[in-house]
Design a protein around this motif. Structure first.
Motif, PDB file in Angstrom:
ATOM      1  N   ALA A  81      43.786  20.742  61.662  1.00 48.59           N
ATOM      2  CA  ALA A  81      44.739  21.814  61.954  1.00 48.59           C
ATOM      3  C   ALA A  81      46.070  21.586  61.248  1.00 48.59           C
ATOM      4  CB  ALA A  81      44.952  21.921  63.460  1.00 48.59           C
ATOM      5  N   MET A  82      46.569  20.347  61.286  1.00 50.19           N
ATOM      6  CA  MET A  82      47.872  20.057  60.697  1.00 50.19           C
ATOM      7  C   MET A  82      47.857  20.144  59.181  1.00 50.19           C
ATOM      8  SD  MET A  82      49.151  16.898  63.128  1.00 50.19           S
ATOM      9  CE  MET A  82      50.740  16.764  62.330  1.00 50.19           C
ATOM     10  N   SER A  83      46.753  19.688  58.555  1.00 43.70           N
ATOM     11  CA  SER A  83      46.679  19.712  57.092  1.00 43.70           C
ATOM     12  C   SER A  83      46.617  21.131  56.562  1.00 43.70           C
ATOM     13  CB  SER A  83      45.464  18.917  56.604  1.00 43.70           C
ATOM     14  OG  SER A  83      44.259  19.488  57.079  1.00 43.70           O
ATOM     15  N   ASP A 110      49.934  20.662  78.884  1.00 44.07           N
ATOM     16  CA  ASP A 110      50.231  22.087  78.872  1.00 44.07           C
ATOM     17  C   ASP A 110      50.148  22.622  77.442  1.00 44.07           C
ATOM     18  OD1 ASP A 110      51.506  24.566  80.241  1.00 44.07           O
ATOM     19  OD2 ASP A 110      52.820  24.165  78.520  1.00 44.07           O
ATOM     20  N   GLN A 111      49.380  23.685  77.254  1.00 48.61           N
ATOM     21  CA  GLN A 111      49.116  24.188  75.905  1.00 48.61           C
ATOM     22  C   GLN A 111      50.391  24.639  75.207  1.00 48.61           C
ATOM     23  OE1 GLN A 111      45.524  26.526  75.222  1.00 48.61           O
ATOM     24  NE2 GLN A 111      46.718  28.036  74.097  1.00 48.61           N
ATOM     25  N   MET A 112      51.292  25.274  75.937  1.00 51.73           N
ATOM     26  CA  MET A 112      52.536  25.755  75.332  1.00 51.73           C
ATOM     27  C   MET A 112      53.378  24.582  74.822  1.00 51.73           C
ATOM     28  SD  MET A 112      53.951  28.812  74.906  1.00 51.73           S
ATOM     29  CE  MET A 112      53.361  29.796  76.294  1.00 51.73           C
ATOM     30  N   LEU A 113      53.522  23.547  75.663  1.00 50.68           N
ATOM     31  CA  LEU A 113      54.282  22.366  75.261  1.00 50.68           C
ATOM     32  C   LEU A 113      53.636  21.697  74.061  1.00 50.68           C
ATOM     33  CD1 LEU A 113      56.482  20.233  75.745  1.00 50.68           C
ATOM     34  CD2 LEU A 113      54.923  19.110  77.355  1.00 50.68           C
ATOM     35  N   ALA A 114      52.301  21.626  74.057  1.00 52.51           N
ATOM     36  CA  ALA A 114      51.578  20.991  72.958  1.00 52.51           C
ATOM     37  C   ALA A 114      51.798  21.719  71.643  1.00 52.51           C
ATOM     38  CB  ALA A 114      50.083  20.938  73.282  1.00 52.51           C
ATOM     39  N   MET A 115      51.860  23.045  71.693  1.00 48.85           N
ATOM     40  CA  MET A 115      52.088  23.813  70.469  1.00 48.85           C
ATOM     41  C   MET A 115      53.460  23.525  69.882  1.00 48.85           C
ATOM     42  SD  MET A 115      50.267  27.539  70.939  1.00 48.85           S
ATOM     43  CE  MET A 115      51.008  27.962  72.511  1.00 48.85           C
ATOM     44  N   PHE A 116      54.478  23.436  70.737  1.00 49.22           N
ATOM     45  CA  PHE A 116      55.822  23.160  70.241  1.00 49.22           C
ATOM     46  C   PHE A 116      55.926  21.741  69.685  1.00 49.22           C
ATOM     47  CE2 PHE A 116      56.885  26.902  72.765  1.00 49.22           C
ATOM     48  CZ  PHE A 116      57.795  27.540  71.933  1.00 49.22           C
ATOM     49  N   ALA A 138      47.812  30.327  63.692  1.00 46.06           N
ATOM     50  CA  ALA A 138      46.443  29.974  64.075  1.00 46.06           C
ATOM     51  C   ALA A 138      46.293  28.462  64.191  1.00 46.06           C
ATOM     52  CB  ALA A 138      45.448  30.525  63.048  1.00 46.06           C
ATOM     53  N   HIS A 139      46.875  27.723  63.269  1.00 49.82           N
ATOM     54  CA  HIS A 139      46.730  26.271  63.284  1.00 49.82           C
ATOM     55  C   HIS A 139      47.573  25.627  64.382  1.00 49.82           C
ATOM     56  CE1 HIS A 139      44.415  26.841  59.741  1.00 49.82           C
ATOM     57  NE2 HIS A 139      45.431  27.200  59.001  1.00 49.82           N
ATOM     58  N   ILE A 140      48.735  26.176  64.646  1.00 50.80           N
ATOM     59  CA  ILE A 140      49.549  25.663  65.750  1.00 50.80           C
ATOM     60  C   ILE A 140      48.847  25.937  67.081  1.00 50.80           C
ATOM     61  CG2 ILE A 140      51.722  26.003  67.005  1.00 50.80           C
ATOM     62  CD1 ILE A 140      53.054  26.477  64.289  1.00 50.80           C
ATOM     63  N   LEU A 141      48.221  27.104  67.196  1.00 50.43           N
ATOM     64  CA  LEU A 141      47.440  27.431  68.394  1.00 50.43           C
ATOM     65  C   LEU A 141      46.279  26.459  68.552  1.00 50.43           C
ATOM     66  CD1 LEU A 141      46.843  29.311  70.779  1.00 50.43           C
ATOM     67  CD2 LEU A 141      45.634  30.827  69.184  1.00 50.43           C
ATOM     68  N   ALA A 142      45.637  26.106  67.439  1.00 48.68           N
ATOM     69  CA  ALA A 142      44.522  25.153  67.487  1.00 48.68           C
ATOM     70  C   ALA A 142      45.000  23.784  67.966  1.00 48.68           C
ATOM     71  CB  ALA A 142      43.870  25.033  66.109  1.00 48.68           C
ATOM     72  N   CYS A 143      46.172  23.346  67.485  1.00 48.15           N
ATOM     73  CA  CYS A 143      46.724  22.067  67.935  1.00 48.15           C
ATOM     74  C   CYS A 143      46.995  22.096  69.436  1.00 48.15           C
ATOM     75  CB  CYS A 143      48.019  21.760  67.184  1.00 48.15           C
ATOM     76  SG  CYS A 143      47.813  21.361  65.434  1.00 48.15           S
ATOM     77  N   GLY A 144      47.577  23.202  69.914  1.00 45.73           N
ATOM     78  CA  GLY A 144      47.873  23.323  71.333  1.00 45.73           C
ATOM     79  C   GLY A 144      46.629  23.273  72.193  1.00 45.73           C
ATOM     80  N   ARG A 145      45.595  23.957  71.765  1.00 48.05           N
ATOM     81  CA  ARG A 145      44.343  23.961  72.527  1.00 48.05           C
ATOM     82  C   ARG A 145      43.668  22.602  72.502  1.00 48.05           C
ATOM     83  NH1 ARG A 145      41.729  29.960  71.173  1.00 48.05           N
ATOM     84  NH2 ARG A 145      43.322  31.131  72.337  1.00 48.05           N
ATOM     85  N   LEU A 146      43.780  21.905  71.372  1.00 50.54           N
ATOM     86  CA  LEU A 146      43.181  20.576  71.294  1.00 50.54           C
ATOM     87  C   LEU A 146      43.825  19.625  72.301  1.00 50.54           C
ATOM     88  CD1 LEU A 146      41.377  18.443  69.963  1.00 50.54           C
ATOM     89  CD2 LEU A 146      43.217  18.065  68.298  1.00 50.54           C
ATOM     90  N   PHE A 147      45.150  19.593  72.328  1.00 48.29           N
ATOM     91  CA  PHE A 147      45.843  18.732  73.280  1.00 48.29           C
ATOM     92  C   PHE A 147      45.511  19.124  74.716  1.00 48.29           C
ATOM     93  CE2 PHE A 147      48.458  17.450  69.697  1.00 48.29           C
ATOM     94  CZ  PHE A 147      48.787  16.140  70.027  1.00 48.29           C
ATOM     95  N   ASN A 148      45.403  20.426  74.962  1.00 50.40           N
ATOM     96  CA  ASN A 148      45.075  20.898  76.305  1.00 50.40           C
ATOM     97  C   ASN A 148      43.672  20.476  76.721  1.00 50.40           C
ATOM     98  OD1 ASN A 148      43.676  23.521  77.821  1.00 50.40           O
ATOM     99  ND2 ASN A 148      45.645  22.909  78.683  1.00 50.40           N
ATOM    100  N   ILE A 149      42.715  20.597  75.786  1.00 51.98           N
ATOM    101  CA  ILE A 149      41.320  20.264  76.090  1.00 51.98           C
ATOM    102  C   ILE A 149      41.127  18.764  76.266  1.00 51.98           C
ATOM    103  CG2 ILE A 149      38.985  20.206  75.105  1.00 51.98           C
ATOM    104  CD1 ILE A 149      39.631  22.929  73.806  1.00 51.98           C
ATOM    105  N   VAL A 150      41.704  18.001  75.355  1.00 55.23           N
ATOM    106  CA  VAL A 150      41.449  16.557  75.338  1.00 55.23           C
ATOM    107  C   VAL A 150      42.298  15.805  76.359  1.00 55.23           C
ATOM    108  CG1 VAL A 150      41.491  14.485  73.909  1.00 55.23           C
ATOM    109  CG2 VAL A 150      40.739  16.654  72.928  1.00 55.23           C
ATOM    110  N   PHE A 151      43.561  16.195  76.488  1.00 53.65           N
ATOM    111  CA  PHE A 151      44.473  15.413  77.313  1.00 53.65           C
ATOM    112  C   PHE A 151      45.011  16.147  78.536  1.00 53.65           C
ATOM    113  CE2 PHE A 151      45.331  13.697  72.915  1.00 53.65           C
ATOM    114  CZ  PHE A 151      44.434  12.650  73.063  1.00 53.65           C
ATOM    115  N   GLY A 152      44.667  17.419  78.675  1.00 55.33           N
ATOM    116  CA  GLY A 152      45.163  18.159  79.815  1.00 55.33           C
ATOM    117  C   GLY A 152      46.627  18.537  79.699  1.00 55.33           C
TER     118      GLY A 152
END
Length: 498
Positions: A340-342, A164-170, A148-162
């Motif tokens: 999310a990370m904490s 790719d959500q998959m790359l952001a999660m990794f 759930a938290h890794i998904l949240a990180c991915g969505r945050l990067f996708n929303i804020v910086f555009g």
């Protein structure tokens, strides 16, 4: 509506600096560490009141407190506060009831460094049944929780910086694993302390400056939805049902059995510092929740309804970007990543300890050296992180809130009754603990997957907690009274704790 998802390279630079700092925590504590399981998993019980308090809070509060709750308040109104109210009540109760006793009880019970070890040593039991049951629940539930938290990180990067959500999660998973892998509990706790301060500062700054920026009379002129200020209403939805309010308080039950939170109680440096830690932790929690609600209200005044229903969770992002220059907004938006990370790092570490300390050494390699255990724990962190990332990357893996809610419910229903009874009932027995944990977890899962029960809208942690308590009490009364040595352990721990 303005585009709040446009890329700002100053914000990107701030995020990169933030991520480097997080890795820095891991590198620092890797070279500073003297080695050993106790240090890697419990920080050698050397956490001061500020670090223990804020790391407990930050490991609990995820991106929900910066996106989910403000978004719900922004669009629907104060009828959405019941989860926050329940969490506040549960958090206060856990610090006042569980923390003072659990720290000392875990020391008296063989200097236990994990929750399963404590629950086994509390009864001077040689059986490993409880440790195995706990480890299975830990690994399965925490893998979903971390996802759930890794998904949240991915969505945050996708929303804020555009990105790719998959790359952001990794990328997010790699960063989290890096400092957890290297630095262990101290790196996680100190990074959580830093992230907790960042979360609080960001949540205080956004609504305060938003209200300062509006013109006089704007608040009174704002058109709020019908029943927006009604605590018993869901704003633009129907009136809140009994299950919504009861389920909100049910979330608070999770604190009594949440391993990554209660482990912080066990790690506090001294018994006399528990009270100070409690005051700091409770204050932080109340401020975080209060300003999260305030962010939603301020966003409604500052932005009106321009975000729309679909983008309501972007209210904190939208306010931060509209009010502050990019350098400051980048810091504030890093608070979402911090949340999310904490939360993710703590889950990985506790999952690792559940396998290495509670299954591998007692069941598979009793003579395993500390060095072997230490590196195995790091390896398990990587494996669980990979599994969690794959779940997060699966479109059918579940939403952030559903993954968090499911894991929270299992932990609270399974371990909450057992921990409370072990601390406050001298007659409590090992069979009672095993029965309560299994019954609580099973009831929680059955309620969740049975349509006729799930459709009641009642959060599954409530029936799970009740059934777990009943099974624990009945099994205890049906089992043999604890031996004199077990009762003496309880009396000695209680005397030192109080």
């Amino acid at each position: 509506m303005a585009d709040y998802s446009q890329i700002n390279y100053v914000e990107v630079a701030v995020f990169i600096v933030y991520l480097i700092i997080m890795i820095g925590f891991g590198v620092y504590f890797f070279f500073k560490a003297s080695g050993g399981e106790k240090e890697y998993y419990l920080g050698s019980r050397e956490l001061g009141p500020w670090v223990s308090a804020l790391s407990a809070g930050a490991s609990d509060m995820s991106a929900w407190v910066l996106m989910g709750l403000p978004g719900a308040i922004f669009w629907f109104g104060l009828g959405q506060v019941w989860i926050a109210v329940g969490l506040a009540a549960g958090y206060i109760s856990a610090w006042l009831l569980v923390a003072p006793r659990l720290r000392q009880f875990s020391i008296t019970a063989g200097d236990a460094i994990t929750l399963p070890q404590y629950l086994t040593n509390r009864f001077l039991s040689k059986s490993k049944a409880l440790q195995v049951v706990c480890a299975v629940i830990f690994i399965v539930a925490y893998t979903a929780y971390t996802a759930a938290h890794i998904l949240a990180c991915g969505r945050l990067f996708n929303i804020v910086f555009g990105m790719d959500q998959m790359l952001a999660m990794f990328i997010s998973a790699f960063i989290i694993v890096a400092y957890t892998f290297l630095g262990g509990f101290k790196a996680v706790s100190w990074s959580d302390f830093f992230q907790g301060m960042l979360m609080l500062g960001a949540l205080m700054a956004a609504p305060i400056f938003a209200l300062m920026a509006i013109e006089p009379g704007a608040f009174a002129a704002t058109v709020f939805p019908e029943n927006y200020w009604n605590l018993l209403s869901s704003g633009q939805l129907d009136w809140a049902s009994w299950s919504d309010i009861l389920s909100g308080f049910g979330w608070g039950l999770g604190y009594f059995g949440m391993p990554h939170i209660v482990i912080r109680f066990m790690a506090i440096r001294s018994q006399r510092e528990v009270r100070k830690s409690a005051a700091i932790g409770i204050s932080w929690n109340l401020l975080i929740l209060a300003f999260s609600v305030a962010a939603g209200i301020a966003g409604r005044v500052y932005l009106g309804d321009t975000l729309g229903f679909e983008n309501r969770e972007l209210v904190f992002i939208a306010m931060s970007r509209a009010i502050f220059p990019a350098l400051i907004s980048g810091v504030l938006l890093s608070a979402i990543l911090a949340a999310a990370m904490s939360s993710a790092d703590s889950k990985l570490l506790v999952s690792s300890s559940a396998f290495t300390a509670d299954v591998y050494k007692p069941m598979l390699r009793k003579n395993a050296s500390e060095g072997e255990m230490l590196w195995l724990g790091r390896f398990v962190v990587v494996i669980i992180a990979i599994a969690a990332t794959l779940i997060a990357a699966n479109p059918n893996g579940g939403t952030i809130m559903s993954l968090v809610g499911n894991a929270w419910g299992v932990f609270g229903a399974a371990f909450g009754p057992a921990i409370l009874l072990s601390l406050f009932w001298k007659r409590f027995t090992f069979p009672g603990a095993v029965a309560g944990i299994i019954a609580g977890a099973a009831t929680n899962i059955i309620w969740l997957v049975t349509p006729v029960l799930a459709d009641t809208g009642l959060y599954e942690i409530i029936p799970g907690f009740i059934v777990g308590t009943l099974f624990a009490v009945v099994a205890t009364l049906l089992s043999k009274k604890p031996d004199a040595e077990v009762e003496a352990l309880y009396d000695r721990a209680l005397e030192l704790a109080d």
